[in-house]
Design a protein around this motif. Structure first.
Motif, PDB file in Angstrom:
ATOM      1  N   ILE A 103      67.690  56.294 201.145  1.00  0.00           N
ATOM      2  CA  ILE A 103      67.624  57.694 201.571  1.00  0.00           C
ATOM      3  C   ILE A 103      66.178  58.204 201.663  1.00  0.00           C
ATOM      4  CG2 ILE A 103      69.929  58.339 200.811  1.00  0.00           C
ATOM      5  CD1 ILE A 103      68.721  59.392 198.231  1.00  0.00           C
ATOM      6  N   GLU A 104      65.227  57.298 201.586  1.00  0.00           N
ATOM      7  CA  GLU A 104      63.806  57.591 201.829  1.00  0.00           C
ATOM      8  C   GLU A 104      63.276  58.740 200.966  1.00  0.00           C
ATOM      9  OE1 GLU A 104      63.527  58.179 206.061  1.00  0.00           O
ATOM     10  OE2 GLU A 104      63.378  56.026 206.417  1.00  0.00           O
ATOM     11  N   ILE A 105      63.367  58.557 199.647  1.00  0.00           N
ATOM     12  CA  ILE A 105      62.862  59.594 198.734  1.00  0.00           C
ATOM     13  C   ILE A 105      61.721  59.076 197.854  1.00  0.00           C
ATOM     14  CG2 ILE A 105      65.025  60.893 198.655  1.00  0.00           C
ATOM     15  CD1 ILE A 105      65.520  59.514 195.893  1.00  0.00           C
ATOM     16  N   ILE A 106      61.165  57.916 198.215  1.00  0.00           N
ATOM     17  CA  ILE A 106      60.062  57.344 197.440  1.00  0.00           C
ATOM     18  C   ILE A 106      58.774  57.409 198.262  1.00  0.00           C
ATOM     19  CG2 ILE A 106      59.176  55.299 196.246  1.00  0.00           C
ATOM     20  CD1 ILE A 106      62.030  54.419 195.789  1.00  0.00           C
ATOM     21  N   SER A 107      57.745  57.948 197.644  1.00  0.00           N
ATOM     22  CA  SER A 107      56.438  58.056 198.288  1.00  0.00           C
ATOM     23  C   SER A 107      55.370  57.406 197.414  1.00  0.00           C
ATOM     24  CB  SER A 107      56.052  59.524 198.519  1.00  0.00           C
ATOM     25  OG  SER A 107      56.952  60.181 199.378  1.00  0.00           O
ATOM     26  N   ILE A 108      54.287  57.032 198.042  1.00  0.00           N
ATOM     27  CA  ILE A 108      53.071  56.626 197.340  1.00  0.00           C
ATOM     28  C   ILE A 108      51.956  57.486 197.918  1.00  0.00           C
ATOM     29  CG2 ILE A 108      51.497  54.749 196.740  1.00  0.00           C
ATOM     30  CD1 ILE A 108      53.759  52.788 197.239  1.00  0.00           C
ATOM     31  N   PRO A 109      51.688  58.623 197.268  1.00  0.00           N
ATOM     32  CA  PRO A 109      50.698  59.565 197.817  1.00  0.00           C
ATOM     33  C   PRO A 109      49.381  58.881 198.168  1.00  0.00           C
ATOM     34  CG  PRO A 109      51.816  60.539 195.936  1.00  0.00           C
ATOM     35  CD  PRO A 109      52.263  59.100 196.000  1.00  0.00           C
ATOM     36  N   GLY A 110      48.911  59.195 199.384  1.00  0.00           N
ATOM     37  CA  GLY A 110      47.683  58.578 199.859  1.00  0.00           C
ATOM     38  C   GLY A 110      47.921  57.306 200.642  1.00  0.00           C
ATOM     39  N   LEU A 111      49.159  56.786 200.556  1.00  0.00           N
ATOM     40  CA  LEU A 111      49.481  55.556 201.288  1.00  0.00           C
ATOM     41  C   LEU A 111      50.710  55.747 202.165  1.00  0.00           C
ATOM     42  CD1 LEU A 111      48.663  52.562 201.597  1.00  0.00           C
ATOM     43  CD2 LEU A 111      50.301  52.008 199.793  1.00  0.00           C
ATOM     44  N   VAL A 112      51.816  56.202 201.569  1.00  0.00           N
ATOM     45  CA  VAL A 112      53.050  56.485 202.315  1.00  0.00           C
ATOM     46  C   VAL A 112      53.633  57.799 201.799  1.00  0.00           C
ATOM     47  CG1 VAL A 112      55.345  55.689 202.947  1.00  0.00           C
ATOM     48  CG2 VAL A 112      53.550  54.016 202.517  1.00  0.00           C
ATOM     49  N   GLU A 113      53.772  58.767 202.677  1.00  0.00           N
ATOM     50  CA  GLU A 113      54.315  60.068 202.296  1.00  0.00           C
ATOM     51  C   GLU A 113      55.695  60.252 202.929  1.00  0.00           C
ATOM     52  OE1 GLU A 113      52.979  62.170 200.279  1.00  0.00           O
ATOM     53  OE2 GLU A 113      50.817  61.763 200.210  1.00  0.00           O
ATOM     54  N   LYS A 114      56.684  60.579 202.109  1.00  0.00           N
ATOM     55  CA  LYS A 114      58.023  60.873 202.610  1.00  0.00           C
ATOM     56  C   LYS A 114      58.321  62.348 202.370  1.00  0.00           C
ATOM     57  CE  LYS A 114      59.273  56.684 203.812  1.00  0.00           C
ATOM     58  NZ  LYS A 114      59.680  56.320 205.191  1.00  0.00           N
ATOM     59  N   PRO A 115      58.850  63.046 203.375  1.00  0.00           N
ATOM     60  CA  PRO A 115      59.154  64.470 203.190  1.00  0.00           C
ATOM     61  C   PRO A 115      60.222  64.681 202.127  1.00  0.00           C
ATOM     62  CG  PRO A 115      60.117  63.653 205.238  1.00  0.00           C
ATOM     63  CD  PRO A 115      59.239  62.562 204.714  1.00  0.00           C
ATOM     64  N   LYS A 116      60.095  65.770 201.376  1.00  0.00           N
ATOM     65  CA  LYS A 116      61.059  66.064 200.323  1.00  0.00           C
ATOM     66  C   LYS A 116      62.402  66.417 200.940  1.00  0.00           C
ATOM     67  CE  LYS A 116      61.752  68.835 196.159  1.00  0.00           C
ATOM     68  NZ  LYS A 116      61.191  69.847 195.238  1.00  0.00           N
ATOM     69  N   LYS A 117      63.463  65.811 200.407  1.00  0.00           N
ATOM     70  CA  LYS A 117      64.797  66.089 200.909  1.00  0.00           C
ATOM     71  C   LYS A 117      65.322  67.391 200.324  1.00  0.00           C
ATOM     72  CE  LYS A 117      66.607  61.606 202.198  1.00  0.00           C
ATOM     73  NZ  LYS A 117      66.749  61.979 203.605  1.00  0.00           N
ATOM     74  N   GLU A 118      65.857  68.225 201.187  1.00  0.00           N
ATOM     75  CA  GLU A 118      66.435  69.481 200.730  1.00  0.00           C
ATOM     76  C   GLU A 118      67.864  69.239 200.262  1.00  0.00           C
ATOM     77  OE1 GLU A 118      67.464  73.989 202.353  1.00  0.00           O
ATOM     78  OE2 GLU A 118      66.258  72.626 203.585  1.00  0.00           O
ATOM     79  N   ILE A 119      68.176  69.702 199.066  1.00  0.00           N
ATOM     80  CA  ILE A 119      69.513  69.514 198.518  1.00  0.00           C
ATOM     81  C   ILE A 119      70.219  70.865 198.446  1.00  0.00           C
ATOM     82  CG2 ILE A 119      70.853  68.699 196.543  1.00  0.00           C
ATOM     83  CD1 ILE A 119      68.507  66.910 195.835  1.00  0.00           C
ATOM     84  N   ASN A 120      71.230  71.029 199.257  1.00  0.00           N
ATOM     85  CA  ASN A 120      72.005  72.266 199.255  1.00  0.00           C
ATOM     86  C   ASN A 120      73.179  72.111 198.288  1.00  0.00           C
ATOM     87  OD1 ASN A 120      70.453  73.569 201.303  1.00  0.00           O
ATOM     88  ND2 ASN A 120      71.439  72.244 202.819  1.00  0.00           N
ATOM     89  N   ILE A 121      73.111  72.818 197.177  1.00  0.00           N
ATOM     90  CA  ILE A 121      74.123  72.672 196.127  1.00  0.00           C
ATOM     91  C   ILE A 121      75.185  73.752 196.277  1.00  0.00           C
ATOM     92  CG2 ILE A 121      74.512  72.535 193.650  1.00  0.00           C
ATOM     93  CD1 ILE A 121      71.544  71.901 193.344  1.00  0.00           C
ATOM     94  N   PRO A 122      76.432  73.367 196.537  1.00  0.00           N
ATOM     95  CA  PRO A 122      77.510  74.365 196.637  1.00  0.00           C
ATOM     96  C   PRO A 122      77.688  75.104 195.316  1.00  0.00           C
ATOM     97  CG  PRO A 122      78.212  72.221 197.463  1.00  0.00           C
ATOM     98  CD  PRO A 122      76.920  72.003 196.757  1.00  0.00           C
ATOM     99  N   LYS A 123      78.046  76.363 195.397  1.00  0.00           N
ATOM    100  CA  LYS A 123      78.230  77.177 194.195  1.00  0.00           C
ATOM    101  C   LYS A 123      79.665  77.131 193.672  1.00  0.00           C
ATOM    102  CE  LYS A 123      73.954  78.452 194.331  1.00  0.00           C
ATOM    103  NZ  LYS A 123      73.005  77.866 193.356  1.00  0.00           N
ATOM    104  N   ASP A 124      80.527  76.412 194.368  1.00  0.00           N
ATOM    105  CA  ASP A 124      81.928  76.325 193.944  1.00  0.00           C
ATOM    106  C   ASP A 124      82.039  75.592 192.604  1.00  0.00           C
ATOM    107  OD1 ASP A 124      83.473  76.762 196.880  1.00  0.00           O
ATOM    108  OD2 ASP A 124      81.483  75.852 196.967  1.00  0.00           O
ATOM    109  N   PRO A 125      83.159  75.806 191.885  1.00  0.00           N
ATOM    110  CA  PRO A 125      83.376  75.074 190.639  1.00  0.00           C
ATOM    111  C   PRO A 125      83.327  73.559 190.845  1.00  0.00           C
ATOM    112  CG  PRO A 125      84.913  76.891 190.794  1.00  0.00           C
ATOM    113  CD  PRO A 125      84.217  76.804 192.122  1.00  0.00           C
TER     114      PRO A 125
END
Length: 382
Positions: A103-125
């Motif tokens: 899901i491409e959530i690993i970065s190595i700053p200065g070498l490989v930058e991956k954009p932060k994934k936005e997590i939309n959390i439902p408010k339902d029980p």
């Protein structure tokens, strides 16, 4: 260079990054990674570890296994053992972790930058999001049979659901949320993931259905290559028309429903085994062979399954705060075993003694007192 960065809240805990890391510089849940702080190179007395072009250079022939590097490591990812190459846990900037992450959530700053994934959390029980891939992994783990599949998606019967969060903790692709929180995932280990080349017909359906594109195909020879680790959703296994794939997964115990209550904060087996011995209801189970600990998480599944009312969810006050507990009335128990069948932690057991059932937590806190007497914080009341 800052070292390996993982967006922890989005992590699937598939362990693929840790599995491919050649130097063991990544540990998942709890998360530890090499930060390239270079402290290990500064204390190495032999020059086995040195800094070269913003990287850590390691020469195992110079390593005396003294352990100085591990002692100064601020993240405690550095380790030294007797297995070649002896000193481990330092990032060599190979980028394999970045490349393997589904899901491409690993970065190595200065070498490989991956954009932060936005997590939309439902408010339902409890909510199943569009991230559900229909793998059905959540169905068998539900202790009260509240989950079914409809049109390829998981559907939760809220009249049955006890909000224990086992489904969310086990979901391979982070598609289930309980109480509006990001679930703390259960750790898992891929014991076996193999393809029987004699059975495989090269249809590549497994590779096509994999949500993370983790199964590779040698198009020239039509050979399937399984990954060393993955979220273990079983979609590939289920779709294979000739049963050529084998996926064997071992899950660690589930976490408590919430961050409140009695929780294990450090898995020190020796201390927790002593705690298990003082528990009057055997709600903590120590396995000497595997050195593992299981503990009642007060999910309430047993109280829902009990047909006689022998088990009920109650509460108790400790230091001005109310906590859930399991209450048992032995005279109402007919030893039907339905509670044992649904217990997600496998701590409940029928007994031949005066108390016909063991394995439920009454929040007496004798275990906590035992841990405190050992002067080691392995349990905590939150």
């Amino acid at each position: 260079m800052e070292g390996i960065k993982i967006q922890e809240d989005a992590c699937l805990v598939c362990n693929a990054c840790a599995a491919v890391c050649p130097t063991d510089a990544i540990e998942i849940a709890p998360f530890k990674t090499c930060t390239l702080c270079m402290q290990c190179t500064q204390v190495c007395p032999t020059g086995a570890l040195s800094e070269l072009d913003d990287k850590i250079n390691y020469n195992p022939t110079k390593c005396k296994k003294c352990g100085a590097c591990a002692e100064v490591c601020p993240t405690k990812i550095k380790k030294v053992d007797d297995t070649f190459p002896y000193s481990k846990g330092h990032c060599v900037l190979c980028k394999k972790c970045v490349e393997v992450c589904p899901i491409e959530i690993i970065s190595i700053p200065g070498l490989v930058e991956k954009p932060k994934k936005e997590i939309n959390i439902p408010k339902d029980p409890i909510a199943v999001t569009d991230a559900c891939v229909g793998c059905e992994v959540c169905v068998p783990v539900c202790p009260v049979d509240a989950i079914t599949m409809e049109d390829g998606k998981a559907v939760v019967d809220k009249n049955k659901c006890i909000y224990c969060s086992l489904c969310a903790q086990t979901c391979p692709w982070n598609a289930i949320f309980v109480a509006g929180k990001i679930p703390k995932k259960r750790k898992k280990e891929i014991l076996k993931f193999e393809v029987d080349t004699e059975k495989c017909i090269g249809c590549i359906k497994c590779a096509e259905i994999c949500p993370g594109n983790m199964i590779k195909v040698d198009n020239e020879n039509l050979v399937i290559e399984t990954p060393v680790a993955c979220p273990a959703c079983n979609l590939c296994v289920n779709i294979c028309p000739v049963d050529a794939l084998t996926l064997d997964v071992k899950y660690e115990s589930a976490h408590p429903i919430t961050d409140e209550g009695l929780v294990i904060i450090e898995k020190d087996y020796d201390i927790l085994e002593k705690c298990a011995k003082v528990c009057p209801t055997d709600a903590i189970v120590a396995d000497k062979k595997s050195k593992t600990i299981k503990m009642c998480i007060v999910c309430g599944a047993c109280t829902v399954a009990c047909p006689t009312g022998a088990l009920k969810m109650g509460s108790i006050n400790h230091n001005g705060k109310d906590y859930n507990r399991i209450e048992f009335s032995p005279h109402l128990c007919d030893k039907c075993g339905k509670c044992v069948e649904v217990c997600p932690m496998d701590t409940l057991k029928l007994s031949k003694g005066k108390i016909p059932l063991k394995g439920y937590c009454v929040m007496c806190l004798l275990c906590l007192s035992c841990a405190e007497a050992e002067k080691k914080k392995v349990l905590e009341l939150r």
